[in-house]
Design a protein around this motif. Structure first.
Motif, PDB file in Angstrom:
ATOM      1  N   PHE A  12      22.923  -2.664  -0.315  1.00 56.57           N
ATOM      2  CA  PHE A  12      22.771  -2.018   0.982  1.00 56.57           C
ATOM      3  C   PHE A  12      21.340  -1.583   1.254  1.00 56.57           C
ATOM      4  CE2 PHE A  12      27.441  -1.487   0.960  1.00 56.57           C
ATOM      5  CZ  PHE A  12      27.690  -1.968   2.232  1.00 56.57           C
ATOM      6  N   TRP A  13      20.698  -0.939   0.261  1.00 53.40           N
ATOM      7  CA  TRP A  13      19.386  -0.393   0.619  1.00 53.40           C
ATOM      8  C   TRP A  13      18.333  -1.456   0.821  1.00 53.40           C
ATOM      9  CZ3 TRP A  13      15.629  -1.258  -3.036  1.00 53.40           C
ATOM     10  CH2 TRP A  13      15.951  -1.197  -4.403  1.00 53.40           C
ATOM     11  N   GLN A  14      18.568  -2.675   0.312  1.00 53.73           N
ATOM     12  CA  GLN A  14      17.601  -3.730   0.625  1.00 53.73           C
ATOM     13  C   GLN A  14      17.756  -4.236   2.056  1.00 53.73           C
ATOM     14  OE1 GLN A  14      17.047  -6.891  -2.280  1.00 53.73           O
ATOM     15  NE2 GLN A  14      15.326  -5.678  -2.995  1.00 53.73           N
ATOM     16  N   THR A  15      18.915  -4.049   2.667  1.00 55.74           N
ATOM     17  CA  THR A  15      19.045  -4.420   4.086  1.00 55.74           C
ATOM     18  C   THR A  15      18.168  -3.525   4.956  1.00 55.74           C
ATOM     19  OG1 THR A  15      20.907  -2.919   4.570  1.00 55.74           O
ATOM     20  CG2 THR A  15      21.457  -5.105   3.713  1.00 55.74           C
ATOM     21  N   GLU A  16      17.883  -2.302   4.474  1.00 55.21           N
ATOM     22  CA  GLU A  16      17.082  -1.369   5.264  1.00 55.21           C
ATOM     23  C   GLU A  16      15.655  -1.876   5.464  1.00 55.21           C
ATOM     24  OE1 GLU A  16      19.608   2.487   3.590  1.00 55.21           O
ATOM     25  OE2 GLU A  16      17.653   1.956   2.725  1.00 55.21           O
ATOM     26  N   TYR A  47      16.354  -4.371   8.568  1.00 54.67           N
ATOM     27  CA  TYR A  47      16.832  -3.918   9.876  1.00 54.67           C
ATOM     28  C   TYR A  47      15.998  -2.770  10.442  1.00 54.67           C
ATOM     29  CZ  TYR A  47      19.415   0.422   8.663  1.00 54.67           C
ATOM     30  OH  TYR A  47      19.773   1.699   8.301  1.00 54.67           O
ATOM     31  N   LEU A  48      15.494  -1.874   9.594  1.00 54.95           N
ATOM     32  CA  LEU A  48      14.703  -0.751  10.110  1.00 54.95           C
ATOM     33  C   LEU A  48      13.356  -1.223  10.659  1.00 54.95           C
ATOM     34  CD1 LEU A  48      15.514   1.925   7.394  1.00 54.95           C
ATOM     35  CD2 LEU A  48      16.094   2.073   9.821  1.00 54.95           C
ATOM     36  N   SER A  49      12.722  -2.139   9.940  1.00 54.05           N
ATOM     37  CA  SER A  49      11.444  -2.654  10.438  1.00 54.05           C
ATOM     38  C   SER A  49      11.656  -3.434  11.730  1.00 54.05           C
ATOM     39  CB  SER A  49      10.775  -3.532   9.380  1.00 54.05           C
ATOM     40  OG  SER A  49      11.569  -4.657   9.054  1.00 54.05           O
ATOM     41  N   MET A 102       9.052   3.166   2.016  1.00 55.55           N
ATOM     42  CA  MET A 102       9.620   2.817   3.315  1.00 55.55           C
ATOM     43  C   MET A 102       9.558   4.000   4.275  1.00 55.55           C
ATOM     44  SD  MET A 102      13.438   1.372   4.172  1.00 55.55           S
ATOM     45  CE  MET A 102      14.204   2.791   3.377  1.00 55.55           C
ATOM     46  N   ILE A 103       9.796   5.199   3.769  1.00 58.31           N
ATOM     47  CA  ILE A 103       9.700   6.393   4.608  1.00 58.31           C
ATOM     48  C   ILE A 103       8.280   6.549   5.158  1.00 58.31           C
ATOM     49  CG2 ILE A 103       9.730   8.926   4.566  1.00 58.31           C
ATOM     50  CD1 ILE A 103      12.496   7.726   4.788  1.00 58.31           C
ATOM     51  N   GLN A 132       0.823  -1.204   0.000  1.00 59.62           N
ATOM     52  CA  GLN A 132       0.000   0.000   0.000  1.00 59.62           C
ATOM     53  C   GLN A 132       0.859   1.257   0.000  1.00 59.62           C
ATOM     54  OE1 GLN A 132      -3.557   0.057  -0.226  1.00 59.62           O
ATOM     55  NE2 GLN A 132      -2.919   2.124  -0.811  1.00 59.62           N
ATOM     56  N   SER A 133       2.002   1.200   0.675  1.00 61.22           N
ATOM     57  CA  SER A 133       2.885   2.369   0.671  1.00 61.22           C
ATOM     58  C   SER A 133       3.411   2.644  -0.738  1.00 61.22           C
ATOM     59  CB  SER A 133       4.051   2.166   1.643  1.00 61.22           C
ATOM     60  OG  SER A 133       5.013   1.250   1.148  1.00 61.22           O
ATOM     61  N   TRP A 134       3.687   1.583  -1.502  1.00 59.31           N
ATOM     62  CA  TRP A 134       4.121   1.779  -2.885  1.00 59.31           C
ATOM     63  C   TRP A 134       2.972   2.343  -3.727  1.00 59.31           C
ATOM     64  CZ3 TRP A 134       6.552  -3.802  -3.447  1.00 59.31           C
ATOM     65  CH2 TRP A 134       7.700  -3.877  -2.653  1.00 59.31           C
TER      66      TRP A 134
END
Length: 448
Positions: A320-324, A327-329, A115-116, A30-32
Motif C-alpha cells: 500500500f505505501w508504495q502506491t502513495e 498517486y500522491l505525486s 515523501m512528506i 535529495q529528500s532521502w
C-alpha cells in the motif's frame, strides 16, 4: 512517452514545471538524503554516533553526486526501494562515516519522511497558486457584483442573481479550501521514525529523543507514536487536495455550461488562432475548461487510494505505501496544472453582458413571479397567492404571452395590485436580494 505528465506534447496540460521539479527523481533522492542528514544530526546530539560522522554525512548529502546508474541497477538486483541508495551514499563517505548512515532506521522511516518533505514543497506551490486564483475570482466578483443574471435551479430559470454573486460563491469556497489546507498541514506534515517495527528498540533509551530531534531538524511535526501503518495523515492530505480540486472542477463545469451556444453568457476566452474543431471552423469550444475537468477527475479518483491505503496489515505493508509515491505525486501534478489553467481562464474570460440581459428577459417576467406572489400574498395569503400566480405563470408560458399581460387580465391580482406596482415588480434588476452585500462580505473576508 512514459506518461502524459512527462510528455513533450502534453506535459503542461497534466503538470507544471514547478511541480515536476518537486517530484523529479533527483528531488526524491535529495529528500532521502535530507532525512539521513537530519537523523545523523539528531543521533550525534544524543550521543548515538560521533559528531564528525554527522558533519560528513551533511557535507556529502547532494543528490547530484549520487551515481544514478548504480542506483537503478541496484534496484533491479535487490528489489529493494532504498538499499541501493544507502550503498551509493555510503560510497561517497569515508568508511568510518559510511557505517553510520541509516543508523537505527528502517526503510519506511526515510521514504515516508522524504515523501512528506516533497508533499510539503508541493503544497507550498499549490497554496500560492490558489491564493492567486482566489484573488482573480474576487476581482471578478467585485466587477460584476451588480450585474443582474438569471439564476438557475434544476437547470431552469429560478430568480435573478448577479454574475458577481456566482463568482463570490466560487471565491468563498476557494477561500475555505485554502484555509483547510493551511490548517491541516500541521497535522499531516509529520516526520516518521520508529525503526524496524516502529518501537525504536534499535536506539534503546535514546529513541524518543532522537525521533523528536529528527523531526525538529526537518521542521516537521513530532508524532506521538510511529505511523508506519497509520495512513490517515495522507488520506487527510489527499482528501483536502481532492476537495479543492472539486471546487475548480465545479467552476470549469459551470463555465462550460454558460458557454453553451444557446446561453453564451460567459466564455473561457478566445483569440484568433484558437481552434475549436479540426472540421467545424465555427466552433469556439471551452477546451481549456474541459482539460481542467479532466484533471480534476484524475485527482478525485486518486484520492480514493488514500482511503484504501488506510487498511494495512500488522506493522508494515509495503503493497500500500508504495502506491502513495505514485498517486500522491500525480494528484499534486495534475491539480497544479488545473489551477494554472483556471487562472488562464480567469485572465482571458469574456463576459457577454448583452446575452446575460437577453437571457434574463427570456421568460418575459416569469423569472420574478416569486416577487409578485409574495406581494399578492400580503392581501390574500401566501398559499392562495401561490395558486393564483401559478395559474397565471403557466398560462403565460404555455400561450407565449407576456407575464404582465396575463397578470393585468386577472382580477384576482389587479383587485389589490395596480399596474405601476406590477411593472416595477417585474423588473429583474430590482429582485436580486442581498447579492451585492454578500459579494462585499466575501471580498472583505478573503481579500489579502
Amino acid at each position: 512517452m512514459a506518461s502524459l505528465i512527462n510528455s513533450e506534447l502534453f506535459k503542461d496540460q497534466y503538470s507544471t514545471k514547478e511541480m515536476r521539479a518537486v517530484f523529479s527523481g533527483r528531488a526524491q533522492i535529495q529528500s532521502w538524503l535530507d532525512c539521513w542528514v537530519a537523523l545523523a544530526k539528531a543521533e550525534a546530539k544524543n550521543g548515538v554516533i560521533p559528531e564528525s560522522a554527522a558533519e560528513e554525512i551533511a557535507q556529502k548529502a547532494h543528490a547530484e553526486d549520487i551515481d544514478m546508474d548504480y542506483v537503478r541497477e541496484g534496484f533491479k538486483k535487490t528489489s529493494h526501494p532504498l538499499m541501493p541508495q544507502i550503498r551509493a551514499f555510503t560510497k561517497l563517505c569515508s568508511p568510518e562515516t559510511g557505517g553510520y548512515i541509516h543508523w537505527g532506521a528502517t526503510t519506511q522511516d526515510i521514504t515516508d519522511t522524504g515523501m512528506i518533505l516533497q508533499l510539503r514543497n508541493a503544497q507550498d506551490i499549490l497554496e500560492k497558486q490558489l491564493e492567486h486564483l482566489l484573488n482573480q475570482v474576487l476581482d471578478k466578483a467585485e466587477k460584476y457584483k451588480a450585474l443582474p443574471e438569471a439564476g438557475r435551479t434544476h437547470a431552469q430559470h429560478a430568480v435573478p442573481i448577479t454574475l458577481g454573486y456566482k463568482f463570490a460563491i466560487w471565491a468563498d469556497e476557494l477561500g475555505r479550501d485554502l484555509e483547510r489546507l493551511q490548517h491541516d498541514r500541521k497535522t499531516y506534515f509529520a516526520g516518521n521514525f520508529g525503526g524496524a517495527a516502529g518501537t525504536l528498540a534499535s536506539l534503546f533509551d535514546k529513541g524518543i529523543a532522537v525521533r523528536n530531534d529528527f523531526c525538529k531538524n526537518l521542521g516537521l511535526a513530532i508524532p506521538t507514536i510511529t505511523w508506519h501503518v497509520s495512513r490517515d495523515r495522507l488520506a487527510n492530505f489527499s482528501s483536502d487536495i481532492a476537495i479543492a480540486a472539486s471546487t475548480i472542477g465545479k467552476m470549469a463545469n459551470e463555465i462550460i455550461n454558460l458557454q453553451r451556444t444557446e446561453i453564451e453568457e460567459v466564455e473561457e476566452g478566445f483569440q484568433m488562432g484558437k481552434v475549436g474543431s479540426s472540421t467545424m471552423p465555427q466552433k469556439r469550444n471551452p477546451m481549456i475548461c474541459e482539460n481542467i475537468y479532466a484533471n480534476v477527475r484524475l485527482v478525485k479518483n486518486n484520492a480514493n487510494l488514500g482511503l484504501e491505503a488506510m487498511v494495512q496489515e500488522h506493522e508494515r505493508d509495503m503493497s500500500f505505501w508504495q502506491t502513495e509515491w505514485m498517486y500522491l505525486s500525480e494528484m499534486c501534478l495534475v491539480f497544479s496544472a488545473a489551477i494554472k489553467m483556471m487562472s488562464q481562464v480567469m485572465d482571458q474570460m469574456i463576459v457577454h453582458e448583452d446575452n446575460i440581459k437577453r437571457n434574463l428577459n427570456m421568460t418575459h417576467g416569469l423569472i420574478v413571479s416569486e416577487r409578485v406572489m409574495l406581494d399578492l400574498g400580503r392581501y390574500i395569503g401566501r398559499q392562495n397567492a401561490h395558486e393564483v400566480i401559478y395559474e397565471d405563470a403557466q398560462k403565460a408560458f404555455n400561450d407565449g404571452i407576456d407575464f404582465l399581460d396575463v397578470l393585468l387580465a386577472d382580477e384576482r391580482v389587479t383587485k389589490d395590485v395596480d399596474e405601476a406596482t406590477l411593472r416595477e415588480m417585474l423588473d429583474p434588476a430590482r429582485y436580486v436580494g442581498s447579492c451585492v452585500q454578500m459579494v462585499d462580505d466575501v471580498v472583505k473576508k478573503w481579500r489579502k
